[in-house]
Design a protein around this motif. Structure first.
Motif, PDB file in Angstrom:
ATOM      1  N   ILE A   3     -15.959   0.570 -16.646  1.00  0.00           N
ATOM      2  CA  ILE A   3     -14.385   0.608 -16.971  1.00  0.00           C
ATOM      3  C   ILE A   3     -14.157   1.578 -18.046  1.00  0.00           C
ATOM      4  O   ILE A   3     -14.963   1.821 -19.162  1.00  0.00           O
ATOM      5  CB  ILE A   3     -13.887  -0.854 -17.610  1.00  0.00           C
ATOM      6  N   THR A   4     -13.244   2.603 -17.612  1.00  0.00           N
ATOM      7  CA  THR A   4     -12.899   3.659 -18.470  1.00  0.00           C
ATOM      8  C   THR A   4     -11.347   3.233 -19.105  1.00  0.00           C
ATOM      9  O   THR A   4     -10.654   2.678 -18.329  1.00  0.00           O
ATOM     10  CB  THR A   4     -12.857   4.822 -17.915  1.00  0.00           C
ATOM     11  N   LYS A  25      -9.197  -8.700 -22.483  1.00  0.00           N
ATOM     12  CA  LYS A  25      -9.879  -9.397 -21.240  1.00  0.00           C
ATOM     13  C   LYS A  25      -9.114  -9.002 -19.902  1.00  0.00           C
ATOM     14  O   LYS A  25      -7.928  -9.058 -19.950  1.00  0.00           O
ATOM     15  CB  LYS A  25      -9.560 -10.784 -21.372  1.00  0.00           C
ATOM     16  N   LEU A  26      -9.983  -8.649 -18.929  1.00  0.00           N
ATOM     17  CA  LEU A  26      -9.109  -8.594 -17.436  1.00  0.00           C
ATOM     18  C   LEU A  26      -9.196  -9.850 -16.882  1.00  0.00           C
ATOM     19  O   LEU A  26     -10.306 -10.474 -16.616  1.00  0.00           O
ATOM     20  CB  LEU A  26      -9.764  -7.504 -16.891  1.00  0.00           C
ATOM     21  N   ILE A  54     -17.888 -12.184 -19.212  1.00  0.00           N
ATOM     22  CA  ILE A  54     -19.018 -11.295 -19.586  1.00  0.00           C
ATOM     23  C   ILE A  54     -18.597  -9.943 -20.100  1.00  0.00           C
ATOM     24  O   ILE A  54     -17.414  -9.379 -19.684  1.00  0.00           O
ATOM     25  CB  ILE A  54     -19.447 -10.783 -17.922  1.00  0.00           C
ATOM     26  N   ALA A  55     -19.458  -9.375 -21.029  1.00  0.00           N
ATOM     27  CA  ALA A  55     -18.798  -8.260 -21.791  1.00  0.00           C
ATOM     28  C   ALA A  55     -19.263  -6.858 -20.831  1.00  0.00           C
ATOM     29  O   ALA A  55     -20.133  -6.728 -20.313  1.00  0.00           O
ATOM     30  CB  ALA A  55     -19.558  -8.138 -23.091  1.00  0.00           C
ATOM     31  N   ILE A  56     -18.325  -6.073 -20.830  1.00  0.00           N
ATOM     32  CA  ILE A  56     -18.310  -4.736 -20.064  1.00  0.00           C
ATOM     33  C   ILE A  56     -17.941  -3.707 -21.219  1.00  0.00           C
ATOM     34  O   ILE A  56     -16.841  -3.678 -21.870  1.00  0.00           O
ATOM     35  CB  ILE A  56     -16.993  -4.525 -19.121  1.00  0.00           C
ATOM     36  N   GLU A  57     -18.847  -2.882 -21.655  1.00  0.00           N
ATOM     37  CA  GLU A  57     -18.845  -1.721 -22.567  1.00  0.00           C
ATOM     38  C   GLU A  57     -18.018  -0.585 -21.970  1.00  0.00           C
ATOM     39  O   GLU A  57     -18.283  -0.189 -20.689  1.00  0.00           O
ATOM     40  CB  GLU A  57     -19.984  -1.453 -23.297  1.00  0.00           C
ATOM     41  N   VAL A  63     -14.561  -4.827 -23.107  1.00  0.00           N
ATOM     42  CA  VAL A  63     -13.374  -5.365 -22.274  1.00  0.00           C
ATOM     43  C   VAL A  63     -14.481  -6.900 -21.519  1.00  0.00           C
ATOM     44  O   VAL A  63     -15.450  -6.413 -21.123  1.00  0.00           O
ATOM     45  CB  VAL A  63     -13.032  -4.891 -21.379  1.00  0.00           C
ATOM     46  N   TYR A  64     -13.880  -7.765 -21.500  1.00  0.00           N
ATOM     47  CA  TYR A  64     -14.543  -9.039 -21.097  1.00  0.00           C
ATOM     48  C   TYR A  64     -13.639  -9.428 -19.512  1.00  0.00           C
ATOM     49  O   TYR A  64     -12.308  -9.344 -19.441  1.00  0.00           O
ATOM     50  CB  TYR A  64     -14.118 -10.253 -21.902  1.00  0.00           C
TER      51      TYR A  64
END
Length: 110
Positions: A3-4, A25-26, A54-57, A63-64
């Motif tokens: 994710i950007t 969070k998405l 889940i953590a997305i850097e 963003v979770y």
């Protein structure tokens, strides 16, 4: 998953969440959509995470995403902000996942 967050989106997120502690969070929101496979992707600012998040850097902040809902997202996505519509947008190279996404501030409920 990658994710950007664009500079425009990061600025608006900071502006709208100023002085609030929490997580971005998405959310694949299915409330009122009929069934679990019909939903709308939303951008939430939450005070607590779920055990299944889940953590997305990203290039800007973490963003979770709910682990069970990751199937509804693309491998590469961008969170952008449109000044023309005053909305956030979630895009991938092949599609617009949500072109009119609000940032919903979720408060802690007891």
């Amino acid at each position: 998953m990658e994710i950007t967050i664009t500079a425009e989106a990061a600025g608006k997120i900071n502006e709208r969440t100023e002085n609030r502690e929490g997580y971005l969070k998405l959310k694949y929101d299915t409330d009122g959509c009929g069934c679990a496979v019909n939903g709308v992707i939303a951008l939430w600012h939450v005070t607590e995470l779920d055990d299944t998040d889940i953590a997305i850097e990203t290039n800007d902040r973490t963003v979770y995403v709910e682990k069970s809902k990751m199937v509804f997202f693309d491998e590469q996505m961008k969170i952008d902000f449109s000044k023309a519509t005053n909305c956030f947008q979630l895009k991938s190279p092949g599609q617009i996942l949500n072109g009119h996404m609000s940032l919903i501030l979720k408060e802690k409920t007891d």
